[in-house]
Design a protein around this motif. Structure first.
Motif, PDB file in Angstrom:
ATOM      1  N   MET A 160      17.156 -70.517  51.135  1.00 17.12           N
ATOM      2  CA  MET A 160      17.139 -70.802  52.464  1.00 17.12           C
ATOM      3  C   MET A 160      16.285 -71.826  52.596  1.00 17.12           C
ATOM      4  O   MET A 160      16.540 -72.834  53.395  1.00 17.12           O
ATOM      5  CB  MET A 160      16.760 -69.635  53.363  1.00 17.12           C
ATOM      6  N   ALA A 161      15.273 -71.773  52.038  1.00 18.11           N
ATOM      7  CA  ALA A 161      14.217 -72.971  52.118  1.00 18.11           C
ATOM      8  C   ALA A 161      14.747 -74.162  51.595  1.00 18.11           C
ATOM      9  O   ALA A 161      14.264 -75.283  52.066  1.00 18.11           O
ATOM     10  CB  ALA A 161      12.826 -72.563  51.542  1.00 18.11           C
ATOM     11  N   ALA A 162      15.507 -74.338  50.605  1.00 20.30           N
ATOM     12  CA  ALA A 162      15.992 -75.570  50.023  1.00 20.30           C
ATOM     13  C   ALA A 162      16.721 -76.121  50.983  1.00 20.30           C
ATOM     14  O   ALA A 162      17.228 -77.361  50.884  1.00 20.30           O
ATOM     15  CB  ALA A 162      16.720 -75.284  48.741  1.00 20.30           C
ATOM     16  N   THR A 163      17.650 -75.515  51.761  1.00 19.72           N
ATOM     17  CA  THR A 163      18.383 -75.838  52.797  1.00 19.72           C
ATOM     18  C   THR A 163      17.697 -76.279  54.029  1.00 19.72           C
ATOM     19  O   THR A 163      18.649 -76.523  55.195  1.00 19.72           O
ATOM     20  CB  THR A 163      19.417 -74.824  53.323  1.00 19.72           C
ATOM     21  N   GLU A 164      16.367 -76.188  54.048  1.00 14.90           N
ATOM     22  CA  GLU A 164      15.642 -76.656  55.183  1.00 14.90           C
ATOM     23  C   GLU A 164      15.883 -76.098  56.478  1.00 14.90           C
ATOM     24  O   GLU A 164      16.315 -76.646  57.490  1.00 14.90           O
ATOM     25  CB  GLU A 164      15.803 -78.309  55.272  1.00 14.90           C
ATOM     26  N   GLY A 165      16.262 -74.584  56.401  1.00 19.41           N
ATOM     27  CA  GLY A 165      16.539 -73.948  57.444  1.00 19.41           C
ATOM     28  C   GLY A 165      17.948 -73.746  58.003  1.00 19.41           C
ATOM     29  O   GLY A 165      18.106 -73.340  59.097  1.00 19.41           O
ATOM     30  N   ARG A 166      18.792 -74.650  57.173  1.00 20.01           N
ATOM     31  CA  ARG A 166      20.222 -74.557  57.755  1.00 20.01           C
ATOM     32  C   ARG A 166      20.946 -73.560  57.273  1.00 20.01           C
ATOM     33  O   ARG A 166      22.325 -73.707  57.253  1.00 20.01           O
ATOM     34  CB  ARG A 166      20.650 -76.018  57.530  1.00 20.01           C
ATOM     35  N   ALA A 167      20.315 -72.479  56.698  1.00 18.25           N
ATOM     36  CA  ALA A 167      21.414 -71.606  56.120  1.00 18.25           C
ATOM     37  C   ALA A 167      21.728 -70.634  57.151  1.00 18.25           C
ATOM     38  O   ALA A 167      21.023 -70.268  57.846  1.00 18.25           O
ATOM     39  CB  ALA A 167      20.302 -70.739  55.014  1.00 18.25           C
ATOM     40  N   ASN A 168      22.929 -70.080  57.109  1.00 18.39           N
ATOM     41  CA  ASN A 168      23.653 -69.325  58.241  1.00 18.39           C
ATOM     42  C   ASN A 168      23.326 -68.013  57.809  1.00 18.39           C
ATOM     43  O   ASN A 168      22.606 -67.370  56.665  1.00 18.39           O
ATOM     44  CB  ASN A 168      25.124 -69.624  58.171  1.00 18.39           C
ATOM     45  N   ALA A 169      23.418 -67.075  58.712  1.00 18.09           N
ATOM     46  CA  ALA A 169      23.131 -65.720  58.326  1.00 18.09           C
ATOM     47  C   ALA A 169      24.000 -64.948  57.338  1.00 18.09           C
ATOM     48  O   ALA A 169      23.274 -63.914  56.816  1.00 18.09           O
ATOM     49  CB  ALA A 169      23.614 -64.618  59.777  1.00 18.09           C
ATOM     50  N   SER A 170      25.149 -65.321  57.114  1.00 24.38           N
ATOM     51  CA  SER A 170      26.100 -64.918  56.102  1.00 24.38           C
ATOM     52  C   SER A 170      25.297 -64.942  54.944  1.00 24.38           C
ATOM     53  O   SER A 170      25.483 -64.065  53.957  1.00 24.38           O
ATOM     54  CB  SER A 170      27.600 -65.227  56.352  1.00 24.38           C
ATOM     55  N   GLN A 171      24.866 -66.169  54.423  1.00 27.80           N
ATOM     56  CA  GLN A 171      24.499 -66.327  53.290  1.00 27.80           C
ATOM     57  C   GLN A 171      23.296 -65.672  53.071  1.00 27.80           C
ATOM     58  O   GLN A 171      22.937 -65.117  51.995  1.00 27.80           O
ATOM     59  CB  GLN A 171      24.155 -68.032  53.250  1.00 27.80           C
ATOM     60  N   LEU A 172      22.293 -65.457  54.024  1.00 33.16           N
ATOM     61  CA  LEU A 172      21.160 -64.879  53.948  1.00 33.16           C
ATOM     62  C   LEU A 172      21.182 -63.376  53.659  1.00 33.16           C
ATOM     63  O   LEU A 172      20.863 -62.563  52.771  1.00 33.16           O
ATOM     64  CB  LEU A 172      20.035 -64.891  55.102  1.00 33.16           C
ATOM     65  N   SER A 173      22.341 -62.829  54.598  1.00 32.11           N
ATOM     66  CA  SER A 173      22.542 -61.401  54.439  1.00 32.11           C
ATOM     67  C   SER A 173      23.450 -61.065  52.920  1.00 32.11           C
ATOM     68  O   SER A 173      22.856 -60.039  52.338  1.00 32.11           O
ATOM     69  CB  SER A 173      23.556 -60.874  55.388  1.00 32.11           C
ATOM     70  N   GLY A 174      24.009 -62.003  52.650  1.00 33.31           N
ATOM     71  CA  GLY A 174      24.555 -61.767  51.199  1.00 33.31           C
ATOM     72  C   GLY A 174      23.445 -61.624  49.977  1.00 33.31           C
ATOM     73  O   GLY A 174      23.478 -60.683  49.114  1.00 33.31           O
ATOM     74  N   GLY A 175      22.557 -62.535  50.104  1.00 34.20           N
ATOM     75  CA  GLY A 175      21.500 -62.515  49.246  1.00 34.20           C
ATOM     76  C   GLY A 175      20.629 -61.184  49.259  1.00 34.20           C
ATOM     77  O   GLY A 175      20.177 -60.669  48.395  1.00 34.20           O
ATOM     78  N   ILE A 176      20.458 -60.802  50.713  1.00 33.27           N
ATOM     79  CA  ILE A 176      19.790 -59.530  50.508  1.00 33.27           C
ATOM     80  C   ILE A 176      20.481 -58.298  50.184  1.00 33.27           C
ATOM     81  O   ILE A 176      19.939 -57.562  49.385  1.00 33.27           O
ATOM     82  CB  ILE A 176      19.415 -59.175  52.304  1.00 33.27           C
ATOM     83  N   TYR A 177      21.933 -58.242  50.548  1.00 38.07           N
ATOM     84  CA  TYR A 177      22.463 -57.041  49.694  1.00 38.07           C
ATOM     85  C   TYR A 177      22.428 -57.285  48.405  1.00 38.07           C
ATOM     86  O   TYR A 177      22.351 -56.024  47.857  1.00 38.07           O
ATOM     87  CB  TYR A 177      24.196 -57.408  50.452  1.00 38.07           C
ATOM     88  N   GLU A 178      22.708 -58.266  47.677  1.00 40.76           N
ATOM     89  CA  GLU A 178      22.423 -58.131  46.474  1.00 40.76           C
ATOM     90  C   GLU A 178      21.325 -57.878  45.933  1.00 40.76           C
ATOM     91  O   GLU A 178      20.943 -57.012  44.737  1.00 40.76           O
ATOM     92  CB  GLU A 178      22.953 -59.590  45.646  1.00 40.76           C
ATOM     93  N   ALA A 179      19.735 -58.171  46.663  1.00 39.82           N
ATOM     94  CA  ALA A 179      19.050 -57.806  46.033  1.00 39.82           C
ATOM     95  C   ALA A 179      18.544 -56.293  46.170  1.00 39.82           C
ATOM     96  O   ALA A 179      17.783 -55.502  45.398  1.00 39.82           O
ATOM     97  CB  ALA A 179      17.539 -58.589  47.070  1.00 39.82           C
ATOM     98  N   LEU A 180      19.125 -55.817  47.391  1.00 42.24           N
ATOM     99  CA  LEU A 180      18.702 -54.131  47.656  1.00 42.24           C
ATOM    100  C   LEU A 180      19.731 -53.393  46.524  1.00 42.24           C
ATOM    101  O   LEU A 180      19.315 -52.055  46.318  1.00 42.24           O
ATOM    102  CB  LEU A 180      19.292 -53.764  49.041  1.00 42.24           C
ATOM    103  N   THR A 181      20.600 -54.137  45.869  1.00 42.33           N
ATOM    104  CA  THR A 181      21.404 -53.263  44.962  1.00 42.33           C
ATOM    105  C   THR A 181      20.320 -52.643  43.965  1.00 42.33           C
ATOM    106  O   THR A 181      20.671 -51.540  43.460  1.00 42.33           O
ATOM    107  CB  THR A 181      22.357 -54.166  44.376  1.00 42.33           C
ATOM    108  N   THR A 182      19.489 -53.323  43.497  1.00 42.27           N
ATOM    109  CA  THR A 182      18.490 -52.891  42.489  1.00 42.27           C
ATOM    110  C   THR A 182      17.824 -51.718  42.825  1.00 42.27           C
ATOM    111  O   THR A 182      17.417 -50.704  42.205  1.00 42.27           O
ATOM    112  CB  THR A 182      17.661 -53.796  41.857  1.00 42.27           C
TER     113      THR A 182
END
Length: 265
Positions: A160-182
């Motif tokens: 998200m920081a690499a996109t300079e804050g222009r990442a949408n909510a779906s991209q962020l939630s997808g990353g969090i979903y994958e992170a919580l899998t572990t």
């Protein structure tokens, strides 16, 4: 035609395990590895315990009752003669026979107790390492899951920081979903192994209590009773019939009961 849910970008079919590894990364691989190690350890422990765990069988119970009534050489002799192949694998059988024989041979009481304590510890020692492995897996799994979640969250926020804050909510939630899998995988592994570790420890405590109770009963017979029976066997006219083995199941007296205590005194 292959299912698109199980096909990656290269057209190679993947299964659920590959999907989990892809979502959780290297931490998920470690979680799967320790889960397999835990299952193998538990199966080994069950198989080993089925053959080599100390068992207080009905034959041993009857022999100890007979020993309390008449502590003579016929009791350990009858146990040795009637032992089958499966019985010889029972450590408690050898502990009882050796303790009875040592008492009849006049071995020092303190030396008997030290030998009994060492042999009892040796009988339970093979179960300690598998139990410790299962306990370590139950403790490490949630920590590894949390580590995978932290690493996934760092990766998501880094993207998200690499996109300079222009990442949408779906991209962020997808990353969090994958992170919580572990984290979920770590808890799924830790909960059943924690329950198994508690159950195994409870079983070992019961076995230890049974060993102590049986051996203390054998050791609690007074020296005078041993001497009286040995003298009677040597002097009475019916010595030969007295030395003949009697079935342990014939004795049903309940006036003598072993005290529940530690065999080491």
């Amino acid at each position: 035609m292959s299912d698109p849910l199980f096909t990656d970008a290269t057209g190679i079919s993947t299964g659920p395990v590959s999907q989990l590894v892809e979502m959780g990364g290297p931490v998920m691989m470690v979680l799967l590895a320790i889960a397999v190690a835990g299952i193998v350890t538990f199966v080994y422990l069950m198989l080993y315990g089925a053959f080599f765990a100390p068992r207080f069988t009905a034959k041993l119970k009857n022999a100890i009752k007979f020993w309390q009534q008449k502590p003579g050489r016929e009791v350990p002799g009858q146990l040795q003669r009637s032992a089958g192949r499966y019985t010889r694998l029972n450590p408690l059988h050898h502990l009882v026979v050796n303790t009875m024989s040592a008492r009849l041979n006049g071995t020092d009481a303190q030396q008997i107790r030290e030998s009994v304590a060492k042999d009892a510890h040796d009988a339970l020692e093979p179960f300690e390492a598998p139990l410790k492995i299962i306990e370590v897996i139950a403790a490490l799994a949630p920590l590894l899951g949390l580590l995978g979640t932290v690493m996934g969250m760092m990766e998501a926020f880094s993207a998200m920081a690499a996109t300079e804050g222009r990442a949408n909510a779906s991209q962020l939630s997808g990353g969090i979903y994958e992170a919580l899998t572990t984290t979920a995988a770590g808890l799924v592994i830790a909960i059943p192994f924690a329950a198994l570790a508690a159950w195994i420890e409870f079983r070992l405590r019961r076995i230890q209590k049974t060993i102590n109770s049986a051996l203390v009963t054998v050791l609690s017979v007074p020296e005078a009773a041993l001497s009286d029976h040995e003298t009677a066997d040597d002097t009475t006219p019916d010595a030969e019939s007295a030395k003949a083995p009697r079935p342990f199941a014939d004795y049903s007296g309940t006036e003598h009961r072993g005290r529940l205590a530690n065999a080491t005194g």
